[in-house]
Design an enzyme around this catalytic site. Sequence first.
Site, PDB file in Angstrom:
ATOM      1  N   GLY A  15      20.153 -26.746 -36.684  1.00 43.48           N
ATOM      2  CA  GLY A  15      19.078 -26.224 -35.823  1.00 43.48           C
ATOM      3  C   GLY A  15      17.926 -27.190 -35.723  1.00 43.48           C
ATOM      4  N   ALA A  16      18.262 -28.471 -35.448  1.00 42.41           N
ATOM      5  CA  ALA A  16      17.222 -29.506 -35.487  1.00 42.41           C
ATOM      6  C   ALA A  16      16.757 -29.935 -34.099  1.00 42.41           C
ATOM      7  CB  ALA A  16      17.745 -30.729 -36.257  1.00 42.41           C
ATOM      8  N   ARG A  18      14.582 -28.496 -32.332  1.00 41.13           N
ATOM      9  CA  ARG A  18      13.135 -28.260 -32.183  1.00 41.13           C
ATOM     10  C   ARG A  18      12.569 -27.649 -33.463  1.00 41.13           C
ATOM     11  NH1 ARG A  18      12.983 -22.640 -30.645  1.00 41.13           N
ATOM     12  NH2 ARG A  18      14.971 -22.015 -29.752  1.00 41.13           N
ATOM     13  N   ASN A  94      18.875 -24.902 -41.835  1.00 37.61           N
ATOM     14  CA  ASN A  94      17.619 -24.463 -41.202  1.00 37.61           C
ATOM     15  C   ASN A  94      17.818 -23.519 -40.021  1.00 37.61           C
ATOM     16  OD1 ASN A  94      14.662 -24.961 -40.156  1.00 37.61           O
ATOM     17  ND2 ASN A  94      15.999 -25.574 -38.458  1.00 37.61           N
ATOM     18  N   TYR A 157      16.577  -9.461 -39.517  1.00 40.46           N
ATOM     19  CA  TYR A 157      16.056 -10.758 -39.987  1.00 40.46           C
ATOM     20  C   TYR A 157      15.722 -10.730 -41.489  1.00 40.46           C
ATOM     21  CZ  TYR A 157      13.133 -15.000 -39.925  1.00 40.46           C
ATOM     22  OH  TYR A 157      12.602 -16.245 -40.171  1.00 40.46           O
ATOM     23  N   LYS A 161      17.383 -13.107 -44.495  1.00 40.15           N
ATOM     24  CA  LYS A 161      16.633 -14.110 -45.269  1.00 40.15           C
ATOM     25  C   LYS A 161      16.600 -13.770 -46.768  1.00 40.15           C
ATOM     26  CE  LYS A 161      15.614 -16.872 -41.925  1.00 40.15           C
ATOM     27  NZ  LYS A 161      16.137 -18.249 -41.907  1.00 40.15           N
ATOM     28  N   ILE A 190       4.386 -19.630 -39.626  1.00 41.51           N
ATOM     29  CA  ILE A 190       4.304 -21.039 -39.235  1.00 41.51           C
ATOM     30  C   ILE A 190       4.322 -21.110 -37.706  1.00 41.51           C
ATOM     31  CG2 ILE A 190       5.365 -23.329 -39.449  1.00 41.51           C
ATOM     32  CD1 ILE A 190       4.514 -22.125 -42.179  1.00 41.51           C
TER      33      ILE A 190
HETATM   34  P1  NAP Z   1      12.933 -22.285 -33.815  1.00 38.39           P
HETATM   35  O1  NAP Z   1      11.812 -23.105 -33.266  1.00 38.39           O
HETATM   36  O2  NAP Z   1      13.380 -21.085 -33.074  1.00 38.39           O
HETATM   37  O3  NAP Z   1      14.176 -23.242 -34.110  1.00 38.39           O
HETATM   38  C1  NAP Z   1      15.385 -22.724 -34.591  1.00 38.39           C
HETATM   39  C2  NAP Z   1      16.465 -23.746 -34.360  1.00 38.39           C
HETATM   40  O4  NAP Z   1      17.730 -23.183 -34.777  1.00 38.39           O
HETATM   41  C3  NAP Z   1      16.595 -24.113 -32.895  1.00 38.39           C
HETATM   42  O5  NAP Z   1      16.836 -25.493 -32.768  1.00 38.39           O
HETATM   43  C4  NAP Z   1      17.801 -23.284 -32.481  1.00 38.39           C
HETATM   44  O6  NAP Z   1      18.491 -23.780 -31.370  1.00 38.39           O
HETATM   45  C5  NAP Z   1      18.650 -23.399 -33.728  1.00 38.39           C
HETATM   46  N1  NAP Z   1      19.753 -22.443 -33.724  1.00 38.39           N
HETATM   47  C6  NAP Z   1      19.722 -21.117 -33.407  1.00 38.39           C
HETATM   48  N2  NAP Z   1      20.941 -20.593 -33.502  1.00 38.39           N
HETATM   49  C7  NAP Z   1      21.781 -21.597 -33.869  1.00 38.39           C
HETATM   50  C8  NAP Z   1      23.158 -21.680 -34.124  1.00 38.39           C
HETATM   51  N3  NAP Z   1      23.956 -20.601 -34.021  1.00 38.39           N
HETATM   52  N4  NAP Z   1      23.694 -22.882 -34.485  1.00 38.39           N
HETATM   53  C9  NAP Z   1      22.905 -23.979 -34.588  1.00 38.39           C
HETATM   54  N5  NAP Z   1      21.591 -23.956 -34.341  1.00 38.39           N
HETATM   55  C10 NAP Z   1      21.034 -22.784 -33.994  1.00 38.39           C
HETATM   56  O7  NAP Z   1      12.577 -21.768 -35.287  1.00 38.39           O
HETATM   57  P2  NAP Z   1      11.648 -22.388 -36.436  1.00 38.39           P
HETATM   58  O8  NAP Z   1      10.386 -21.633 -36.416  1.00 38.39           O
HETATM   59  O9  NAP Z   1      11.632 -23.875 -36.377  1.00 38.39           O
HETATM   60  O10 NAP Z   1      12.453 -21.879 -37.721  1.00 38.39           O
HETATM   61  C11 NAP Z   1      13.343 -22.710 -38.479  1.00 38.39           C
HETATM   62  C12 NAP Z   1      13.813 -21.906 -39.671  1.00 38.39           C
HETATM   63  O11 NAP Z   1      12.700 -21.483 -40.467  1.00 38.39           O
HETATM   64  C13 NAP Z   1      14.559 -20.635 -39.278  1.00 38.39           C
HETATM   65  O12 NAP Z   1      15.637 -20.414 -40.158  1.00 38.39           O
HETATM   66  C14 NAP Z   1      13.510 -19.566 -39.428  1.00 38.39           C
HETATM   67  O13 NAP Z   1      14.084 -18.292 -39.653  1.00 38.39           O
HETATM   68  C15 NAP Z   1      12.739 -20.083 -40.626  1.00 38.39           C
HETATM   69  N6  NAP Z   1      11.380 -19.533 -40.700  1.00 38.39           N
HETATM   70  C16 NAP Z   1      10.465 -19.749 -39.717  1.00 38.39           C
HETATM   71  C17 NAP Z   1       9.189 -19.198 -39.834  1.00 38.39           C
HETATM   72  C18 NAP Z   1       8.127 -19.388 -38.786  1.00 38.39           C
HETATM   73  O14 NAP Z   1       7.036 -18.775 -38.942  1.00 38.39           O
HETATM   74  N7  NAP Z   1       8.318 -20.204 -37.761  1.00 38.39           N
HETATM   75  C19 NAP Z   1       8.857 -18.429 -40.948  1.00 38.39           C
HETATM   76  C20 NAP Z   1       9.824 -18.224 -41.928  1.00 38.39           C
HETATM   77  C21 NAP Z   1      11.078 -18.784 -41.803  1.00 38.39           C
HETATM   78  P3  NAP Z   1      18.272 -23.084 -29.936  1.00 38.39           P
HETATM   79  O15 NAP Z   1      17.422 -24.059 -29.243  1.00 38.39           O
HETATM   80  O16 NAP Z   1      19.630 -22.932 -29.394  1.00 38.39           O
HETATM   81  O17 NAP Z   1      17.638 -21.761 -30.128  1.00 38.39           O
END
Ligand code: NAP
Length: 251
Positions: A15-16, A18, A94, A157, A161, A190
């Site tokens: 999931g890199a 973005r 990720n 969710y 997690k 975040i």
């Molecule tokens: P994000 O901006 O939505 O990025 C998630 C990434 O995962 C995107 O590149 C997405 O691709 C990819 N993805 C989704 N489904 C996938 C699949 N089946 N196979 C491969 N890639 C896939 O989220 P983020 O905020 O950077 O979050 C990254 C991680 O941190 C996640 O696990 C999230 O749950 C965790 N997290 C985030 C926060 C926060 O506040 N942001 C807080 C706690 C935990 P697409 O472009 O296709 O969607």
Amino acid sequence: MSPFDLSGKIALVTGASRGIGAGIAQALSAHGAHVLVNYFDDPAGVNRGEAETVVQSCRSAELCAGDVSKTADVSAMFAHIQEKHGGLDVLIANAGILRDRTLAKMTDEEFESVIDVNLGGVFRCFRAATTGVREHGRIVALSSVAGQMGFFGQANYAPSKGGVISLVKVAARELARRKITVNAIAPGFITTAMTATMPPEVIAKTAAQVPLGAWGEIADIVHATLFLCSPGARYITGHVLNVNGGFYMGS
Ligand code: NAP
């Protein structure tokens, strides 16, 4: 030499395309690793385009298509890494999705899809890592404060997690004999695309509940991840590192 030196290491970040994953990919590569930038290949090619931009911003990286919710895709990714690079040294699990709905209204599909990507995706990568990650490797999975506290509207969710935390502890025990460390990072709030759609009043309200007084940035998660991947973290395994401004202070 930098305490975060990763020269010669091969790293995969799921999931890199973005957000946090893109930031981690850039940082690992800036510290010497060759990074496989995983992205989910959508029909319109949007994710591939974004992942290409991430690859171009890295010192040494390549694209790696695959859906972590599909066993065949994860197997193909690890087979490619084995064939081309001889193995993996750093795995960052990720990839994650968010599909909030109250418990009463949540459909089976909404529940299962989030569990399948967020927990199933980590499981598939960990299973492949049992043979695909080399001795003394590093594995980090992205959990969430939601998995520790359980938030309103997150019956899919939050358990996904929370499950990641348990899975990390299992993998830490099973992979320890090969000196591979397995840890989780539990981010708080975040600012990324995942959270950008939240109403401003919700963002302000949650920020007010954070002891450090604000939401975190992608860089905060990136730095914590780099530490867990560094040579200096060799004796840390099965740990959950809270990166949340003090919002949750449990173990
Ligand atoms: P994000 O901006 O939505 O990025 C998630 C990434 O995962 C995107 O590149 C997405 O691709 C990819 N993805 C989704 N489904 C996938 C699949 N089946 N196979 C491969 N890639 C896939 O989220 P983020 O905020 O950077 O979050 C990254 C991680 O941190 C996640 O696990 C999230 O749950 C965790 N997290 C985030 C926060 C926060 O506040 N942001 C807080 C706690 C935990 P697409 O472009 O296709 O969607």
